[in-house]
Every structure is written in C-alpha cells, then in structure tokens.
Design a protein around this motif. Structure first.
Motif, PDB file in Angstrom:
ATOM      1  N   LYS A 108       0.839  -1.210   0.000  1.00  0.00           N
ATOM      2  CA  LYS A 108       0.000   0.000   0.000  1.00  0.00           C
ATOM      3  C   LYS A 108       0.873   1.260   0.000  1.00  0.00           C
ATOM      4  N   ARG A 109       1.968   1.180   0.770  1.00  0.00           N
ATOM      5  CA  ARG A 109       2.893   2.327   0.827  1.00  0.00           C
ATOM      6  C   ARG A 109       3.510   2.593  -0.555  1.00  0.00           C
ATOM      7  N   LEU A 110       3.912   1.523  -1.237  1.00  0.00           N
ATOM      8  CA  LEU A 110       4.534   1.713  -2.558  1.00  0.00           C
ATOM      9  C   LEU A 110       3.501   2.208  -3.581  1.00  0.00           C
ATOM     10  N   LEU A 111       2.277   1.669  -3.503  1.00  0.00           N
ATOM     11  CA  LEU A 111       1.240   2.103  -4.450  1.00  0.00           C
ATOM     12  C   LEU A 111       0.795   3.537  -4.174  1.00  0.00           C
ATOM     13  N   SER A 112       1.002   3.989  -2.938  1.00  0.00           N
ATOM     14  CA  SER A 112       0.585   5.371  -2.605  1.00  0.00           C
ATOM     15  C   SER A 112       1.436   6.390  -3.355  1.00  0.00           C
ATOM     16  N   LYS A 113       2.544   5.931  -3.951  1.00  0.00           N
ATOM     17  CA  LYS A 113       3.384   6.854  -4.730  1.00  0.00           C
ATOM     18  C   LYS A 113       2.812   7.105  -6.125  1.00  0.00           C
ATOM     19  N   LEU A 114       1.762   6.363  -6.484  1.00  0.00           N
ATOM     20  CA  LEU A 114       1.107   6.637  -7.771  1.00  0.00           C
ATOM     21  C   LEU A 114       0.505   8.040  -7.721  1.00  0.00           C
ATOM     22  N   THR A 115       0.601   8.760  -8.819  1.00  0.00           N
ATOM     23  CA  THR A 115       0.059  10.120  -8.844  1.00  0.00           C
ATOM     24  C   THR A 115      -1.379  10.160  -9.351  1.00  0.00           C
ATOM     25  N   VAL A 116      -1.932   8.990  -9.629  1.00  0.00           N
ATOM     26  CA  VAL A 116      -3.355   8.886  -9.988  1.00  0.00           C
ATOM     27  C   VAL A 116      -3.988   7.857  -9.044  1.00  0.00           C
ATOM     28  N   PRO A 117      -5.315   7.883  -8.899  1.00  0.00           N
ATOM     29  CA  PRO A 117      -5.954   6.916  -7.991  1.00  0.00           C
ATOM     30  C   PRO A 117      -5.833   5.480  -8.516  1.00  0.00           C
ATOM     31  N   TYR A 118      -6.002   4.505  -7.643  1.00  0.00           N
ATOM     32  CA  TYR A 118      -6.000   3.117  -8.105  1.00  0.00           C
ATOM     33  C   TYR A 118      -7.127   2.321  -7.455  1.00  0.00           C
ATOM     34  N   LYS A 119      -7.535   1.263  -8.157  1.00  0.00           N
ATOM     35  CA  LYS A 119      -8.493   0.287  -7.629  1.00  0.00           C
ATOM     36  C   LYS A 119      -7.778  -1.053  -7.624  1.00  0.00           C
ATOM     37  N   ILE A 120      -8.115  -1.896  -6.651  1.00  0.00           N
ATOM     38  CA  ILE A 120      -7.349  -3.130  -6.465  1.00  0.00           C
ATOM     39  C   ILE A 120      -8.275  -4.298  -6.155  1.00  0.00           C
ATOM     40  N   ILE A 121      -7.901  -5.461  -6.642  1.00  0.00           N
ATOM     41  CA  ILE A 121      -8.569  -6.710  -6.274  1.00  0.00           C
ATOM     42  C   ILE A 121      -7.525  -7.639  -5.645  1.00  0.00           C
ATOM     43  N   PRO A 122      -7.961  -8.632  -4.880  1.00  0.00           N
ATOM     44  CA  PRO A 122      -6.982  -9.516  -4.243  1.00  0.00           C
ATOM     45  C   PRO A 122      -6.591 -10.713  -5.118  1.00  0.00           C
ATOM     46  N   GLY A 123      -5.399 -11.239  -4.823  1.00  0.00           N
ATOM     47  CA  GLY A 123      -4.996 -12.532  -5.363  1.00  0.00           C
ATOM     48  C   GLY A 123      -4.924 -13.524  -4.207  1.00  0.00           C
ATOM     49  N   GLU A 124      -4.695 -14.786  -4.515  1.00  0.00           N
ATOM     50  CA  GLU A 124      -4.676 -15.806  -3.464  1.00  0.00           C
ATOM     51  C   GLU A 124      -3.563 -15.557  -2.448  1.00  0.00           C
ATOM     52  N   HIS A 125      -2.456 -14.977  -2.906  1.00  0.00           N
ATOM     53  CA  HIS A 125      -1.331 -14.723  -1.996  1.00  0.00           C
ATOM     54  C   HIS A 125      -1.636 -13.629  -0.973  1.00  0.00           C
ATOM     55  N   ASP A 126      -2.646 -12.813  -1.257  1.00  0.00           N
ATOM     56  CA  ASP A 126      -3.013 -11.737  -0.336  1.00  0.00           C
ATOM     57  C   ASP A 126      -3.961 -12.208   0.751  1.00  0.00           C
ATOM     58  N   TRP A 127      -4.573 -13.366   0.589  1.00  0.00           N
ATOM     59  CA  TRP A 127      -5.848 -13.645   1.234  1.00  0.00           C
ATOM     60  C   TRP A 127      -5.822 -14.705   2.331  1.00  0.00           C
ATOM     61  N   TYR A 128      -5.111 -15.799   2.123  1.00  0.00           N
ATOM     62  CA  TYR A 128      -5.391 -17.015   2.891  1.00  0.00           C
ATOM     63  C   TYR A 128      -4.666 -17.137   4.230  1.00  0.00           C
ATOM     64  N   LEU A 129      -3.871 -16.136   4.596  1.00  0.00           N
ATOM     65  CA  LEU A 129      -3.309 -16.171   5.953  1.00  0.00           C
ATOM     66  C   LEU A 129      -4.397 -15.806   6.967  1.00  0.00           C
ATOM     67  N   ASP A 130      -5.187 -14.773   6.664  1.00  0.00           N
ATOM     68  CA  ASP A 130      -6.227 -14.331   7.606  1.00  0.00           C
ATOM     69  C   ASP A 130      -7.589 -14.204   6.923  1.00  0.00           C
ATOM     70  N   MET A 131      -7.739 -14.853   5.757  1.00  0.00           N
ATOM     71  CA  MET A 131      -8.997 -14.822   4.988  1.00  0.00           C
ATOM     72  C   MET A 131      -9.412 -13.392   4.634  1.00  0.00           C
ATOM     73  N   GLY A 132      -8.434 -12.623   4.217  1.00  0.00           N
ATOM     74  CA  GLY A 132      -8.715 -11.295   3.670  1.00  0.00           C
ATOM     75  C   GLY A 132      -8.916 -10.196   4.691  1.00  0.00           C
ATOM     76  N   LYS A 133      -8.662 -10.486   5.977  1.00  0.00           N
ATOM     77  CA  LYS A 133      -8.947  -9.483   7.018  1.00  0.00           C
ATOM     78  C   LYS A 133      -8.108  -8.202   6.821  1.00  0.00           C
ATOM     79  N   VAL A 134      -6.785  -8.376   6.799  1.00  0.00           N
ATOM     80  CA  VAL A 134      -5.923  -7.192   6.662  1.00  0.00           C
ATOM     81  C   VAL A 134      -6.119  -6.538   5.298  1.00  0.00           C
ATOM     82  N   TRP A 135      -6.226  -7.377   4.278  1.00  0.00           N
ATOM     83  CA  TRP A 135      -6.441  -6.822   2.922  1.00  0.00           C
ATOM     84  C   TRP A 135      -7.681  -5.924   2.929  1.00  0.00           C
ATOM     85  N   GLY A 136      -8.768  -6.402   3.543  1.00  0.00           N
ATOM     86  CA  GLY A 136     -10.020  -5.636   3.598  1.00  0.00           C
ATOM     87  C   GLY A 136      -9.854  -4.347   4.390  1.00  0.00           C
ATOM     88  N   GLU A 137      -9.091  -4.425   5.494  1.00  0.00           N
ATOM     89  CA  GLU A 137      -8.880  -3.210   6.291  1.00  0.00           C
ATOM     90  C   GLU A 137      -8.090  -2.160   5.501  1.00  0.00           C
TER      91      GLU A 137
END
Ligand SMILES: [Fe+2]
Ligand SMILES: [Fe+2]
Length: 338
Positions: A108-137
């Motif tokens: 999120k910190r690295l993407l915040s350097k984009l000078t335009v807005p962004y939209k994001i979806i999850p991949g499996e590597h983002d999700w299955y440690l806590d079932m998307g909890k942190v990703w959602g937050e």
C-alpha cells in the motif's frame, strides 16, 4: 430462486455436455490476431476516449530492500511518467507473497506513490493467511464497480475456494502455504461464488446491452490451465451474466505472462507481473501469436512489466505491455487489441 435455478441449469448443462472450454478449442487463424474479425464493436458512442494503467502480481516479501520492492517502485515510476497520463490504475492482485500484514502494508505504501488513484482486487497470496482481514482493512471491498467516461468497470474476487483447512486442522500459515503452491491440487478450484454472482447480476441489471464493460479478475475467466489454477470455476456463470452485452473486455492477473483469448462477446488478456514470469503451461494456446518470448533467466527484469490500456470512442481497446527487456515479439509490441 429463479437465479439459482438458472445457474444450476447452466452448471448441469456444462457437466452434461462435458463442454469445458480448454485452450486450443478456439483455433487460431492468420486473421485472429489484429483485426479479430469476430469481435463485436460496441454500438455506443458515449465513450470519451481515455487510458488507464495496470500493475499486477508484485508478491512482496516482508524483507527490507527485497528486489521485488524495487521492481514495483520502478513500475510505479513508469506509470507516473506515462504520456498521456492514465486516468487511474488497476492493480490485479497478489500484492503480497504470504498474506502478511507487513507485506500488504508495504504494498500500500509503494502504491501510494502513484500520482493517480488506483483500484485493487486480491490474489490468493493476499488472502489465505487471515482470509482477507488485513487486505479488507487496507483496501476495502474485494469486489466493486464504477463508471468512467462511459465504460462500466467491474472488479471481482475470483480466488475463493471451499474450506480445505478446517477438517485437516491446518494453521493459517499452512493454509496460506498450500494455496501459494502453483499446483494447489489439495485446495480445490477457485471462483467468485454465489454471493458475488448475485451481486454481479444486480450490478449489470439496469445496463443496456450496448454498455461498454471492462471486468478485472485475478484468475482468467476461461479454462486456460486449471492444474495451475489458471481458471475460475464459475467463469461460465460470469460469462452468462455478461452475455447480454455487445462487448466485454476481461483482464486478469495471476498468469504472469502475455496470453489472449476470445469467448463469445468477451475478449480476455493476461497481465505481466513485477515479480517473476511463469512459463507457459504445456497446452496449445487459443491465440499462439499473442505470446511473449522465452525469458532470459540471467536477466532479473526479463518477463516483467506494466501495462496501459487505451479505450476509444467505439469501445475498441488496445492493451500495451510495457517491459524493460526485449521480451515481446514485434506483433505484441504493437499492442493487443481488446
Ligand atoms: Fe501471482
Ligand atoms: Fe495468483
């Protein structure tokens, strides 16, 4: 009730006919690359031409100064320098490698350097440690839609599987470890599942057939290579819901490579990563001319890159793969028409 019946019917039809769509079903021809005579032009004239950029599959580790950090930084910098400037960025999933809070926060910190807005979806590597909890937050809903300059954009979470961990007593780390395998044969097939199908049906209900639609998922909306989860189990249901539109562009991450397909009204293209390239699976591609060169393993940037998509007034799209090496054959360098 009616919706469920229709889906059940669709599922039964597919099983009954064995009509799983496999790579190679759509035979390529000399005219199947640029031109794509079978692709319907959207009738709408309401689109205001624009472009957007796409990044995907950074697989960041919780290691300070890891090389993947620098590659994502470089990709972000490239997007910021694009001319014309993209209206926004789509991120195609797998921002982290093991779903750790530190990885996702770094992303999120690295993407915040984009000078335009962004939209994001999850991949499996983002999700299955806590079932998307942190990703959602950090990022909010994992499926969404918005309208931009006459185009309806849809993002969906396509990496949902049946519970393979509870009965086996897996720890969250084991659950994450299993699904991060390329051949996660113990985890079952991925999909968006019933709740998102209902949402999608409602989302597009009021849209007229000539509405231009672009859908982003992590996994492909066709059966490319299910053994590596290069598929989405309920993609046939998604395609059925979207079949009312004259034309849909589908863009997906996860495959870390150039790949293209067309099924009915849907053109579909895969994204490069900013981490590592996957080899092509041992199957015949539907459009073998739309393929990247074999990667040089001695070059850590080979096979990686970012993307821009330009959309014109007639809802013709051009996907450009931007790479830092001679990865692309001449035809793909000129852009892939969506
Ligand atoms: Fe990935
Ligand atoms: Fe993935």
């Amino acid at each position: 009730m009616e919706k469920i019946s229709r889906r059940k019917f669709l599922g039964m039809s597919i099983k009954a006919t064995g009509a799983t769509i496999v790579a190679g079903t759509f035979a390529p021809s000399a005219t199947s690359f640029f031109g794509l005579a079978g692709v319907a032009e959207a009738k709408t004239t309401d689109v205001q031409p624009f472009s957007f950029a796409i990044l995907s599959d950074s697989h960041l580790y919780d290691i300070n100064g890891h090389k993947f950090d620098g590659i994502l930084e470089r990709a972000v910098d490239d997007v910021n320098k694009m001319s014309p400037k993209p209206d926004f960025v789509i991120y195609g999933g797998d921002l982290g490698q093991l779903g750790k809070q530190e990885e996702l926060e770094k992303g999120k910190r690295l993407l915040s350097k984009l000078t335009v807005p962004y939209k994001i979806i999850p991949g499996e590597h983002d999700w299955y440690l806590d079932m998307g909890k942190v990703w959602g937050e950090l990022f909010g809903e994992s499926h969404w839609s918005f309208d931009h300059k006459g185009v309806h954009f849809i993002g969906m979470n396509s990496i949902l599987v049946e519970d393979y961990w509870s009965a086996r007593g897996l720890t969250p780390e084991e659950r994450m470890g299993w699904i991060s395998e390329l051949e996660c044969h113990r985890c079952g097939l991925w999909g968006v599942r019933e709740a998102q199908l209902d949402w999608l049906e409602q989302d597009v209900k009021k849209l007229s057939p000539d509405t231009p639609v672009i859908i982003i998922t992590h996994s492909p909306l066709w059966d490319y290579y299910p053994r590596w989860n290069f598929q989405t189990e309920d993609a046939p249901e998604i395609r059925a819901i979207l079949s009312k539109f004259d034309k849909v562009m589908a863009i997906h991450g996860h495959v870390h490579q150039v790949v293209y397909n067309q099924i009915g009204n849907i053109t579909s293209a895969g994204l490069l990563s900013t981490s590592w390239p996957w080899p092509y699976p041992p199957v015949e591609l539907p459009y073998p001319a739309i393929k990247m060169n074999r990667v040089d393993p001695a070059d850590i940037l080979d096979g990686l890159g970012n993307h821009s998509v330009s959309v014109d007034r007639a809802f013709a799209g051009m996907l450009n793969y931007h790479t830092w090496s001679d990865l692309l054959p001449e035809n793909v360098k000129r852009g892939v028409r969506l």
